[in-house]
Design an enzyme around this catalytic site. Structure first.
Site, PDB file in Angstrom:
ATOM      1  N   ARG A  13       0.834  -1.209   0.000  1.00 35.17           N
ATOM      2  CA  ARG A  13       0.000   0.000   0.000  1.00 35.17           C
ATOM      3  C   ARG A  13       0.867   1.257   0.000  1.00 35.17           C
ATOM      4  O   ARG A  13       0.513   2.272  -0.610  1.00 35.17           O
ATOM      5  CB  ARG A  13      -0.991  -0.008   1.164  1.00 35.17           C
ATOM      6  N   GLU A  15      -9.673   6.008   7.364  1.00 38.01           N
ATOM      7  CA  GLU A  15      -8.235   6.274   7.256  1.00 38.01           C
ATOM      8  C   GLU A  15      -7.865   7.571   6.531  1.00 38.01           C
ATOM      9  O   GLU A  15      -6.916   8.240   6.931  1.00 38.01           O
ATOM     10  CB  GLU A  15      -7.546   5.098   6.533  1.00 38.01           C
TER      11      GLU A  15
END
Lengths: 775, 173
Positions: A310, A728
């Protein structure tokens, strides 16, 4: 309709009166045993002798277990490679559990655990990035490399080039409720109540440890006192230990880490060193970018590989970079196993790029914001503020990321423009410059940074969810879904979805504890996906029941099922309007099923992680923040003076909850980048293992002026009521705070300050010295 | 040791080891689990209770030191059906996310407002002798001993400010 309105958290009244029960608050049966681990004092060593006589003889001790006593699997790993719950002859970090004590009280277990005599044969410990690189201590055999274009050709074109190295610290989760689990033997099976973001994985790991099938283990999870990723995998050892000890003793077993133990044992956010090289043409268009991510992953793979993936996926930040190369080293070190933490590698990948971009702007003598806007992805014409960099043909074409995903929903041009206006950016830029000209000691800094965050689990199979909805004959509704509540307001949002579909008040809908026997095979509540996935699964279940009720009403009233409406607590068909409860009762009497499961799988995604190509994300969530700071150049002290945020939550399911997530995410992110410093000593011991030495933001650390607004535009993808994930993405808005601090350091001298994160007073002083020309 | 505590207006007699903290006495010996254990060494404030009206960290105090004292916990302020003003404002302002620090925040705010009313200055007060106006900066400073990892601070500060305003209004009427 309930969706889209401000509603309080589903447990609000319980939270404020102390009636909300967490795992440690559950009354235990009288014969419950309490567990503690005995921990390694060495960073890397073979265990030559383990003398547990004194532990067994200690008051209150009922059982002591080592790896050899684990009846079946000794494995807590969320990854394919195993991770022993109890050390198997070798210890890999200071704080690793070696043995397990079950005693009649929490204190008795902890005291006894300290009486072990362990003989170690020390082995060389790999603690730093340099040591790990020298020893070629990699997971996956070596670095992972992704990219696109031709970086060498790009650099050949570049007029301006900079390179540097940037250290980014890790972060302790510091969930206020520490890790906890309780195992209750039941018939031939086991019931686990734990504080976990991933009940299904706990079920799976406990079943493996007990040598039974998953159907013999039931995991129940009502609420967590904070998770932030730290309860995705890090709770597994406690649940396994409780289950194994409960099986061995026949008694209920409970385990709660003391705070210091929690911080010594559990993994944290990955710290990164990023080496970067970036080049631009004369206009400031970035023509080449190269990043090397050096990541201390700790002793076991845990979730490190997807975290590092990621980070690589977010190395473009918000910019269309035609030539980019990312090399990611996942380094095995003798430290806690770094793990999931809000953003999951995204923050580290993005901040390195943003820092490189500021460095480039510094070298070019240009405004960083202008450079950012120049390099944004193309925005669809007709959007609030279209920008089509590099394209004069007039035909709009979506930009494409370095992993081959088209960026079809880019809106940062509009967001940035609107935020720059509302925050009065240009005028304040001038004011900050004037202040810095007039003041020698206190220097101010200002920065605007964007956020583009990919939404979906990168492991495609995790992007599914289930739900179970019951309508009772009195019209009340009970529902379950695979998501877990950790304060993010997921249950309230999902309640709002159900209430909206049935046209009833939120009070008619009750969500009960997440349980593996109600909704099976769930994914972790992670990757910001909770409401996206579970909201859709609940919607599917509700729609099924609603269709049955509509058909029933249509039959009795003679109108078409499509004309039956569910609103204001009533079911309306033609001239007939009956209370929802009456319809439920009548439908039950007519032998119509009022219960249904629901299922959802995210569409449009596919991903080849070996090649680093595909469409891993369903869509992107966006936002931008302006932060102004002041530093004291004599002490390094610093303050955030003002923050303005404009954030994209799509068509918000619940603006109150979303604003809370945005503010909280920003402050938590600012903590990561300013005061939260993890320090390991030369022996590999974590020296910041308590809140007395590890400083998270306090009440007074909120920016003095804090303006937060939502960008009100529906998600272009078909998500639940066109909302966007919000857990997030706001965390990375705090990058603006870090770059504002760097900007303040830049005001101290002509050189690039190379501020490291976290920007503690020491780091700020070092950066000020570098800006003034010190090597 | 035998001690008697007045907990939320009810007299409780306990026989405790001298080393049991007030926090463990409340949670493990009286079943009052509203008071939370966060760090267990006085840094996070999750265990804040009132002893004779003063806020303390229950984890840093031994139960036997409080023989005869009046202890107020979050359960003593109100119930889910009948909340007090501060609790109501925490609900209406969303002054929490996960809720784990909330009982400590509410007890601390209760003690803090009483301290301010008695004229106790804080680090940010303009004057050491004149009564402090409980503005946002004062509230932030006086609540700095209660950590919230979700960082719901903006809403916590708003909730306390509104409860203080409501109490001041009631006091005048």
């Amino acid at each position: 309709m309930s969706v889209g309105t401000r509603k309080e958290h589903d447990s609000a009244h319980l939270h404020v009166t102390g009636a909300a029960r967490y795992v440690d608050d559950i009354p235990c049966p009288a014969n419950t045993l309490h567990l503690a681990f005995g921990l390694s004092s060495e960073a890397h060593a073979g265990i030559t002798a383990l003398d547990l006589e004194a532990v067994r003889a200690a008051p209150g001790v009922v059982a002591v277990l080592t790896a050899a006593d684990m009846p079946f699997a000794n494995n807590a790993s969320p990854a394919p490679e195993p991770e022993p719950v109890l050390a198997e002859g070798v210890v890999h970090y200071v704080g690793q559990p070696i043995f397990l004590v079950a005693a009649t009280s929490h204190l008795a277990a902890r005291k006894a655990a300290r009486l072990a005599k362990v003989d170690y044969e020390p082995r060389p410990a790999i603690l730093t990035v340099e040591q790990a690189l020298a020893a070629k201590s990699h997971f996956e055999g070596g670095p992972v490399i992704w990219g696109r274009g031709d970086v060498a050709a790009g650099f050949a074109q570049a007029v301006h080039r900079v390179e540097g190295s940037f250290d980014i610290g890790g972060q302790e989760h510091f969930y206020l409720e520490g890790q906890a689990a309780l195992a209750l033997p039941e018939d031939q099976g086991m019931v686990i109540r734990c504080s976990s973001q991933h009940p299904t994985e706990v079920q799976h790991k406990v079943a493996d440890a007990l040598g039974c099938a998953m159907h013999d283990v039931r995991v129940e999870m009502r609420r967590m006192g904070g998770g932030f990723g730290g309860k995705e995998s890090q709770g597994n050892p406690l649940a396994i230990a409780c289950a194994v000890a409960a099986r061995a003793t026949g008694r209920p077993c409970k385990m709660r880490y003391d705070r210091d133990d929690d911080m010594m044992i559990t993994g944290k956010r990955h710290d990164f060193r990023v080496r970067y090289r970036i080049g631009a043409d004369a206009e400031g268009r970035i023509v080449a970018a190269e990043f090397t991510h050096l990541v201390r992953c700790g002793w076991s793979p845990d979730l490190s590989l997807p975290v590092c993936d990621r980070a690589m996926l977010h190395a473009d930040s918000a910019y269309d970079l035609p030539n980019i190369r990312i090399e990611s080293h996942r380094l095995r070190t003798n430290s806690q196993s770094a793990t999931a933490f809000r953003g999951f590698g995204g923050p580290q990948g993005m901040i390195a790029t943003e820092v490189a971009l500021d460095h480039l702007a510094h070298a070019m003598g240009r405004d960083p914001l202008e450079l950012r806007q120049r390099n944004f992805y193309a925005e669809r014409p007709g959007a609030a503020c279209p920008r089509t960099p590099g394209d004069i043909s007039g035909i709009w074409k979506a930009g494409e990321t370095h992993y081959g995903q088209p960026v079809e929903d880019f809106i940062l041009g509009g967001i940035t423009e609107k935020l720059a206006q509302s925050a009065d950016f240009a005028a304040r830029r001038a004011k900050v410059a004037a202040w810095n000209d007039a003041n020698a000691t206190l220097k101010r800094g200002l920065s605007l940074t964007p956020v583009k965050f990919g939404i979906s689990f990168t492991l495609t199979q995790l992007n599914q969810a289930g739900a179970l909805v019951h309508v009772y004959s009195d019209g009340s509704i009970q529902l379950n879904h695979g998501g877990t509540e950790m304060g993010q307001g997921l249950h309230r949002k999902v309640c709002q979805v159900a209430a909206s579909i049935f046209g009833v008040r939120d009070e008619e809908v009750r969500i009960t504890a997440t349980a593996t026997d109600k909704v099976p095979n769930t994914s972790a509540t992670a990757a910001s996906s909770g409401a996206d996935l579970n909201g859709m699964a609940v919607k599917a279940a509700c729609e099924t029941i609603k269709a049955r009720l509509a058909a029933f009403m249509a039959e009795s009233t003679g109108c078409a099922p499509g004309e039956v409406r569910f609103e204001a607590g009533e079911v309306r068909a033609g001239e007939t309007a009956l209370p929802f409860a009456t319809v439920a009762r009548q439908a039950h009497a007519a032998r119509i099923s009022l219960s249904s499961t629901g299922f959802y799988a995210t569409p449009r995604i596919s991903w080849d992680r070996i090649k680093g190509q595909g469409r891993p994300f369903f869509y992107f969530a966006y936002g931008a923040a302006v932060t102004e700071v002041v530093i004291d150049t004599l002490t390094g002290e610093n303050r955030i003076l003002r923050t303005d945020i404009l954030h994209d939550a799509g068509k918000s399911l619940n603006p109150a909850i979303d604003i809370g997530q945005i503010e909280g995410g920003y402050i938590q992110g600012a903590g990561w980048l300013t005061t939260e410093e993890l320090v390991w000593d030369a022996a590999g011991r974590l020296r910041t293992h308590a809140p007395s030495t590890y400083k998270i933001p306090a009440c007074s650390d909120r920016p003095r002026i804090f303006n937060v607004a939502l960008w009100d535009e529906p998600n272009r993808e078909e998500t639940i009521y066109r909302s966007k994930a919000v857990g997030e993405p706001p965390f990375m808005l705090a990058i603006s705070a870090f770059l504002a601090l760097e900007d303040a350091c830049r005001a101290c001298g002509p050189d690039w300050p190379a501020l490291r994160a976290p920007a503690t007073p020491e780091a700020v002083l070092d950066a000020v010295r570098r800006a003034r020309g010190a090597a | 040791m035998k001690i008697t505590l007045d907990v939320n207006g009810v007299e409780k007699t306990l026989d405790l080891d001298a080393r049991v903290t007030l926090l463990d006495a409340l949670r493990d010996h009286m079943g009052l689990t509203g008071t939370k254990k966060g760090c267990d060494h006085g840094q996070c404030g999750a265990c804040t209770v009132l002893v004779d009206g003063r806020r303390i960290n229950a984890c840093l105090s031994l139960a036997v030191m409080h023989d005869g004292d009046q202890v107020t916990t979050v359960e003593g302020l109100g119930t889910p059906e009948e909340m007090n003003t501060l609790q109501r404002e925490f609900v209406s302002c969303d002054g929490y996310q996960c809720g784990y620090c909330t009982p400590g925040q509410i007890m601390s705010a209760t003690g803090m407002m009483a301290e301010a009313a008695e004229g106790a200055p804080s680090h940010v007060s303009e004057s050491l002798t004149a009564p402090a106006d409980l503005d946002d900066a004062e509230i932030a400073e006086r609540m700095s001993g209660n950590l919230c990892r979700c960082s719901a601070y903006p809403f916590i500060r708003e909730a306390i400010s509104r409860a203080h305003a409501a109490q001041t209004r009631e006091g005048r009427e």
